[in-house]
Enzyme design. Sequence first.
Site, PDB file in Angstrom:
ATOM      1  N   SER A 171       0.817  -1.218   0.000  1.00 39.76           N
ATOM      2  CA  SER A 171       0.000   0.000   0.000  1.00 39.76           C
ATOM      3  C   SER A 171       0.854   1.272   0.000  1.00 39.76           C
ATOM      4  CB  SER A 171      -0.947  -0.013   1.203  1.00 39.76           C
ATOM      5  OG  SER A 171      -0.226  -0.106   2.407  1.00 39.76           O
ATOM      6  N   ASP A 174      10.615   1.234  -1.728  1.00 39.14           N
ATOM      7  CA  ASP A 174       9.692   0.178  -1.289  1.00 39.14           C
ATOM      8  C   ASP A 174       9.336   0.372   0.185  1.00 39.14           C
ATOM      9  OD1 ASP A 174       8.151  -2.106  -1.237  1.00 39.14           O
ATOM     10  OD2 ASP A 174       9.794  -3.506  -1.602  1.00 39.14           O
ATOM     11  N   ASP A 196       7.528  -4.011   6.508  1.00 37.51           N
ATOM     12  CA  ASP A 196       6.591  -4.412   7.564  1.00 37.51           C
ATOM     13  C   ASP A 196       7.123  -3.998   8.930  1.00 37.51           C
ATOM     14  OD1 ASP A 196       4.635  -5.765   5.869  1.00 37.51           O
ATOM     15  OD2 ASP A 196       6.329  -7.061   5.406  1.00 37.51           O
ATOM     16  N   GLU A 219      11.380  -8.480  -4.600  1.00 38.00           N
ATOM     17  CA  GLU A 219      11.814  -7.248  -3.921  1.00 38.00           C
ATOM     18  C   GLU A 219      13.302  -7.344  -3.571  1.00 38.00           C
ATOM     19  OE1 GLU A 219       7.554  -6.069  -1.817  1.00 38.00           O
ATOM     20  OE2 GLU A 219       9.046  -7.122  -0.640  1.00 38.00           O
TER      21      GLU A 219
HETATM   22  C1  5RP Z   1       5.320  -6.641   0.233  1.00 36.19           C
HETATM   23  C2  5RP Z   1       6.134  -5.851   1.175  1.00 36.19           C
HETATM   24  C3  5RP Z   1       5.614  -4.518   1.593  1.00 36.19           C
HETATM   25  O1  5RP Z   1       6.585  -3.559   1.359  1.00 36.19           O
HETATM   26  C4  5RP Z   1       5.273  -4.548   3.051  1.00 36.19           C
HETATM   27  O2  5RP Z   1       4.366  -5.619   3.281  1.00 36.19           O
HETATM   28  C5  5RP Z   1       4.636  -3.227   3.498  1.00 36.19           C
HETATM   29  O3  5RP Z   1       3.336  -3.137   3.025  1.00 36.19           O
HETATM   30  P1  5RP Z   1       2.451  -1.844   3.239  1.00 36.19           P
HETATM   31  O4  5RP Z   1       3.129  -0.724   2.511  1.00 36.19           O
HETATM   32  O5  5RP Z   1       1.121  -2.226   2.606  1.00 36.19           O
HETATM   33  O6  5RP Z   1       2.321  -1.582   4.708  1.00 36.19           O
HETATM   34  O7  5RP Z   1       7.177  -6.232   1.624  1.00 36.19           O
HETATM   35  O8  5RP Z   1       5.875  -7.898   0.000  1.00 36.19           O
END
Ligand code: 5RP
Length: 214
Positions: free
Chosen positions: A25, A76, A79, A98
């Site tokens: 997101s 990017d 989490d 990624e």
């Molecule tokens: C996807 C990821 C995302 O960068 C991670 O999950 C963060 O997600 P968000 O921006 O929706 O909080 O590693 O594989």
Amino acid sequence: MKKAAAAAAIRHVPDGCVVGVGSGSTSNFFIAELGAIQHRIRGAVASSEATARRLKNLGIAVLDLNSVEELPVYVDGADEVTRQLAMIKGGGGALTREKIVAAVARRFVCIADQFKLVDVLGKFPLPVEVVPMARAYVSRELVRLGGSPEMRKDFTTDNGNVILDVHKLSIRAPAELEGALNQIVGVVTNGLFARRAADVLLLGTERGVQTFER
Ligand code: 5RP
């Protein structure tokens, strides 16, 4: 906060470059920002099929990583992220691509909201991408390392593999654990980004975007 961090990342994108684009997101907010300055970039490398679709929908050229000689920047989300800029990623299941794009990029710009900042990684279950036939074996090995793996239900990665989300890890030495997990046969990638940590963290907070650098 995610949107503000994503907007701040635009000034880390050099003119005329190919930019690596993450998934999730927060990255989606970045893609929207990128749409507005697409005349300034040559194109993008996507870290997932979902990101590739979003980029194409905005008219941004999506390039094959193998055809790109230089990737000055990769943007990017994460989490969890520490002040040392080690991260857990893969909540969306795109960790392998990624990690590949991050490895190629000269600079990794992490964009996140304040809730992602932690002192110790591991409260968020650590995603591990596994070749399907090795699922049970890898699960047993993860238990031996102190984790509690749970198969992500109804989910297949863009690479045709499964994800084990590993609970109950308190990760005080992320680079070491990242290496140890990579040694388990059947593991494709794990969601620890410590050996290739971010170079910059743009953290969206109630008081604006804070910048952390290594
Ligand atoms: C996807 C990821 C995302 O960068 C991670 O999950 C963060 O997600 P968000 O921006 O929706 O909080 O590693 O594989």
